[in-house]
Design an enzyme around this catalytic site. Structure first.
Site, mmCIF file in Angstrom:
data_model
loop_
_atom_site.group_PDB
_atom_site.id
_atom_site.type_symbol
_atom_site.label_atom_id
_atom_site.label_comp_id
_atom_site.label_asym_id
_atom_site.label_seq_id
_atom_site.Cartn_x
_atom_site.Cartn_y
_atom_site.Cartn_z
ATOM 1 N N ASP A 124 8.510 9.401 0.404
ATOM 2 C CA ASP A 124 7.735 9.318 -0.830
ATOM 3 C C ASP A 124 6.274 9.570 -0.452
ATOM 4 O O ASP A 124 5.667 8.801 0.309
ATOM 5 C CB ASP A 124 7.908 7.921 -1.454
ATOM 6 C CG ASP A 124 7.120 7.769 -2.761
ATOM 7 O OD1 ASP A 124 6.202 8.563 -3.007
ATOM 8 O OD2 ASP A 124 7.426 6.824 -3.514
ATOM 9 N N PHE A 155 7.392 1.080 -2.177
ATOM 10 C CA PHE A 155 7.125 0.770 -3.582
ATOM 11 C C PHE A 155 8.369 0.123 -4.197
ATOM 12 O O PHE A 155 9.477 0.644 -4.020
ATOM 13 C CB PHE A 155 6.773 2.078 -4.301
ATOM 14 C CG PHE A 155 6.116 1.876 -5.627
ATOM 15 C CD1 PHE A 155 4.865 1.282 -5.718
ATOM 16 C CD2 PHE A 155 6.741 2.270 -6.791
ATOM 17 C CE1 PHE A 155 4.250 1.099 -6.945
ATOM 18 C CE2 PHE A 155 6.134 2.094 -8.027
ATOM 19 C CZ PHE A 155 4.891 1.498 -8.100
ATOM 20 N N ARG A 208 -7.233 -3.823 -4.508
ATOM 21 C CA ARG A 208 -7.189 -2.521 -3.814
ATOM 22 C C ARG A 208 -8.384 -1.674 -4.243
ATOM 23 O O ARG A 208 -8.712 -1.591 -5.428
ATOM 24 C CB ARG A 208 -5.949 -1.717 -4.211
ATOM 25 C CG ARG A 208 -4.633 -2.231 -3.762
ATOM 26 C CD ARG A 208 -3.520 -1.189 -3.975
ATOM 27 N NE ARG A 208 -3.494 -0.556 -5.286
ATOM 28 C CZ ARG A 208 -2.588 0.337 -5.678
ATOM 29 N NH1 ARG A 208 -1.632 0.720 -4.838
ATOM 30 N NH2 ARG A 208 -2.615 0.865 -6.887
ATOM 31 N N TYR A 233 -0.006 12.397 -10.204
ATOM 32 C CA TYR A 233 -1.100 11.839 -11.031
ATOM 33 C C TYR A 233 -2.083 10.981 -10.241
ATOM 34 O O TYR A 233 -2.958 10.355 -10.814
ATOM 35 C CB TYR A 233 -0.545 11.065 -12.230
ATOM 36 C CG TYR A 233 0.553 10.048 -11.935
ATOM 37 C CD1 TYR A 233 0.274 8.829 -11.336
ATOM 38 C CD2 TYR A 233 1.873 10.318 -12.268
ATOM 39 C CE1 TYR A 233 1.271 7.904 -11.079
ATOM 40 C CE2 TYR A 233 2.891 9.401 -12.026
ATOM 41 C CZ TYR A 233 2.583 8.192 -11.432
ATOM 42 O OH TYR A 233 3.582 7.289 -11.177
ATOM 43 N N LYS A 234 -1.926 10.928 -8.918
ATOM 44 C CA LYS A 234 -2.881 10.144 -8.129
ATOM 45 C C LYS A 234 -3.947 11.105 -7.582
ATOM 46 O O LYS A 234 -4.797 11.561 -8.328
ATOM 47 C CB LYS A 234 -2.135 9.393 -7.026
ATOM 48 C CG LYS A 234 -1.100 8.407 -7.578
ATOM 49 C CD LYS A 234 -0.346 7.722 -6.461
ATOM 50 C CE LYS A 234 0.803 6.861 -6.961
ATOM 51 N NZ LYS A 234 0.401 5.696 -7.743
HETATM 52 C C1 LIG Z 1 4.537 5.074 -3.879
HETATM 53 C C2 LIG Z 1 5.005 5.212 -5.285
HETATM 54 N N1 LIG Z 1 6.256 5.638 -5.504
HETATM 55 C C3 LIG Z 1 6.748 5.746 -6.752
HETATM 56 C C4 LIG Z 1 5.988 5.449 -7.854
HETATM 57 C C5 LIG Z 1 6.595 5.507 -9.211
HETATM 58 O O1 LIG Z 1 6.310 6.655 -9.870
HETATM 59 P P1 LIG Z 1 6.945 7.004 -11.273
HETATM 60 O O2 LIG Z 1 6.475 5.991 -12.253
HETATM 61 O O3 LIG Z 1 6.422 8.371 -11.551
HETATM 62 O O4 LIG Z 1 8.419 6.982 -11.163
HETATM 63 C C6 LIG Z 1 4.655 5.036 -7.666
HETATM 64 C C7 LIG Z 1 3.798 4.729 -8.830
HETATM 65 O O5 LIG Z 1 2.670 4.345 -8.747
HETATM 66 C C8 LIG Z 1 4.168 4.895 -6.349
HETATM 67 O O6 LIG Z 1 2.929 4.460 -6.112
#
Ligand SMILES: Cc1ncc(COP(=O)(O)O)c(C=O)c1O
Length: 428
Positions: A214, A136, A388, A239-240
Site C-alpha cells: 500500500d 492502516f 500528526r 488524494y494525499k
Molecule cells: C495507508 C492507507 N491505506 C488505505 C486507505 C484507505 O483509502 P480508501 O478510503 O480510499 O479506501 C488510507 C486512507 O487514508 C490510507 O491512509
C-alpha cells in the site's frame, strides 16, 4: 539548494534561518500552483488530503460544462476512455511502472481487496497473509475479508511493532512457506515509519510468496521503483501527496509476472469487449482486467493536474525537501515541544520515515482542535494520543514549520487544551 550537504547539515542547528531555507528552496515556486486562499492558514495535513491545484479548479469547470454538459455521452468515445488510461500511465511514471501497468479504479480498500484475493487464489496451498500492526486498519479489515472470502482456513497474521519503527526482523522471521501474501503499507499512517520495499519483497519471493504494498503515504513523496524492486502488486491513494481530490480513485499496479492473476470482482469494464454486452466476455488481456464497473470519471480526470506537478518537480527533489522540512520540524519540536508533554512517536532517523511526524500527548485531540479552531493550523489526530504533522513539499514552507511550532506552544500556554478538551469531531 536545500539538499546541498552544507545546508542540510545546518538544518538541525540555529545556524540557518527559515528565511534562508525558503530562499534556497528550489521547489518554492510550486506553492503558487495551488489554491491558497488564506496565506495565514498552515496546512499540515496534505498526508490526508492534498491541497487543490489551481489547474484542477479550471479543469473541473471544463469537465462539467464542456465534456459532460455539452458533449454528453459522446465524450466517452471522444476522450474519456483514453484519458483514464493516460492518467493511469502518469501515476505509473511516479511509481516506476511501464505504460499499462497502473490502472485507476475504485477506492484504495477495494483495490487492496481485489489484489489480495487474486494473490491468494494464485497460491492455493498456502493460507497465511502477513501484515503488521502499523498497517492502516482498513487494510487489515480488507485483508481479513479477503482471507475469509477465499477459505475458512485462511488467516491474517499481524506482526507486532514497538509502535515506532517497522518491525523488520520480526516480519522477516515470519515469512515462511505457509505465507501466500505479505501486505504492508510502505509508510505507516501512524508513526510514519517506512519499510524498505526491496528487503521484504526479496525475502517473500525466496519462499514463493507474493507481496502487495500500500503506497498511499509514499506515492509522490518517497521515490518508488516498482519494476526495479520486482514488486508483484501495489495499490495506493491519489488524494494525499498526488493532490487528486477527496475520494479520488485509487490506483492498482499488477506486475508482468502476475499476468495470470484474476480480478475477483469481474465486471464489464474489466472485460475485453465491454460494449459488446456479452455476459461471457473474457477478461481484458492487460491490467484493465482489474477494472470492474464504470470509473468515477470526473474524479479520475481531476487527478491529472496534481500528478503533473509531482512529475514536473521530480520525486527525488520532493523527497529531499520532505526530509529537510521534517528534520527542521523535529529539531524545533525536540527543543520546544518535548518539555510541554509531547514525545516523538516517529522514527528519529529520517531514512526510516515518510513525510509526516507523529507526536504523542495526553491531550492530543484537544490540541488538534485548538490548533484548527484557534490557531489557523491544520494537523490531524490519530486516537488515542497522536498528533500528526504532514509535510507536503510542493506547498509547505520552512516559515510554516517554524510558525506552526509557535502556534502549538500558544495553544498550550493559552489554555487551549481546557477549551477543547471535550471536542469529539467525527473526522479527527
Ligand atoms: C495507508 C492507507 N491505506 C488505505 C486507505 C484507505 O483509502 P480508501 O478510503 O480510499 O479506501 C488510507 C486512507 O487514508 C490510507 O491512509
Amino acid at each position: 539548494m536545500i539538499n546541498s550537504d552544507d545546508l542540510f547539515k545546518k538544518i538541525k542547528t540555529d545556524q540557518i534561518t527559515f528565511e534562508e531555507l525558503d530562499a534556497a528552496d528550489e521547489l518554492a515556486s510550486f506553492r503558487s500552483q495551488f489554491v491558497i486562499e488564506d496565506p495565514d492558514l498552515i496546512y499540515l495535513d496534505g498526508n490526508s488530503l492534498g491541497r487543490l491545484p489551481e489547474k484542477t479548479k479550471e479543469l473541473a469547470q471544463e469537465i462539467v460544462s464542456e465534456q459532460w454538459g455539452s458533449r454528453l455521452i459522446r465524450s466517452w468515445n471522444e476522450r474519456w476512455l483514453e484519458d483514464t488510461v493516460r492518467i493511469g500511465d502518469k501515476v505509473g511514471v511516479v511509481v516506476g511502472a511501464k505504460p499499462g501497468e497502473v490502472v485507476l479504479a475504485d477506492s484504495t480498500t477495494v483495490c487492496l481487496f481485489k489484489a489480495a484475493v487474486s494473490a491468494l487464489l494464485s497460491k492455493p496451498t498456502r493460507s497465511v497473509i502477513l501484515t503488521d500492526d502499523q498497517n492502516f486498519p482498513s487494510d487489515i479489515q480488507a485483508l481479513k475479508a479477503a482471507a475469509s472470502t477465499v477459505s475458512r482456513d485462511h488467516k491474517v497474521v499481524v506482526i507486532e511493532s514497538n509502535g515506532l519503527e517497522a518491525p523488520v526482523e520480526a516480519l522477516l522471521g515470519a515469512i515462511d512457506e505457509t505465507v501466500a501474501l505479505v501486505s504492508l503499507s510502505q509508510v505507516s499512517y501512524r508513526s510514519g515509519c517506512c519499510w524498505d520495499l526491496s528487503t521484504i519483497t526479496q525475502k517473500a519471493h525466496q519462499v514463493g510468496a507474493k507481496v502487495l504494498w500500500d503506497l498511499s503515504h509514499s506515492v509522490g513523496v518517497v521515490p518508488i521503483d516498482l519494476r526495479k524492486d520486482e514488486i508483484d502488486l501495489a495499490i495506493g491513494c491519489t488524494y494525499k501527496y498526488l493532490n487528486g481530490g477527496p475520494g479520488a480513485p485509487a490506483f492498482i499496479y499488477i506486475s508482468e509476472n502476475c499476468h495470470d492473476l484474476i480480478n475477483p470482482i469481474a465486471g464489464w469494464y474489466g472485460s475485453r469487449d465491454p460494449f459488446g454486452f456479452d455476459p461471457d466476455s473474457q477478461p481484458q488481456n492487460d491490467n484493465r482486467r482489474f477494472l470492474t464497473g464504470t470509473p468515477p470519471l470526473v474524479s479520475t480526470l481531476l487527478i491529472e493536474p496534481g500528478v503533473d506537478l509531482v512529475i514536473e518537480a521530480g520525486v527525488n527533489n520532493i523527497r529531499s525537501k520532505s526530509v529537510a522540512l521534517s528534520e527542521r520540524f523535529l529539531f524545533k519540536a525536540e527543543k520546544e515541544l518535548l518539555p510541554l508533554g509531547f514525545s516523538v512517536a516517529s522514527p528519529v532517523e529520517h531514512k526510516k520515515r515518510g513525510s509526516h511526524l507523529s507526536f504523542s500527548h495526553d491531550s492530543a485531540m484537544a490540541i488538534g482542535q485548538a490548533l484548527i479552531n484557534e490557531q489557523a493550523t491544520i494537523p490531524d489526530v490519530r486516537p488515542p494520543d497522536l498528533v500528526r504533522f504532514g509535510f507536503a513539499p510542493l506547498y509547505t514552507t520552512f516559515g510554516e514549520i517554524e510558525e506552526s511550532i509557535d502556534r502549538v506552544k500558544e495553544v498550550i500556554s493559552g489554555g487551549g487544551i481546557s477549551r477543547w478538551k471535550d471536542a469529539m469531531p467525527v473526522v479527527p
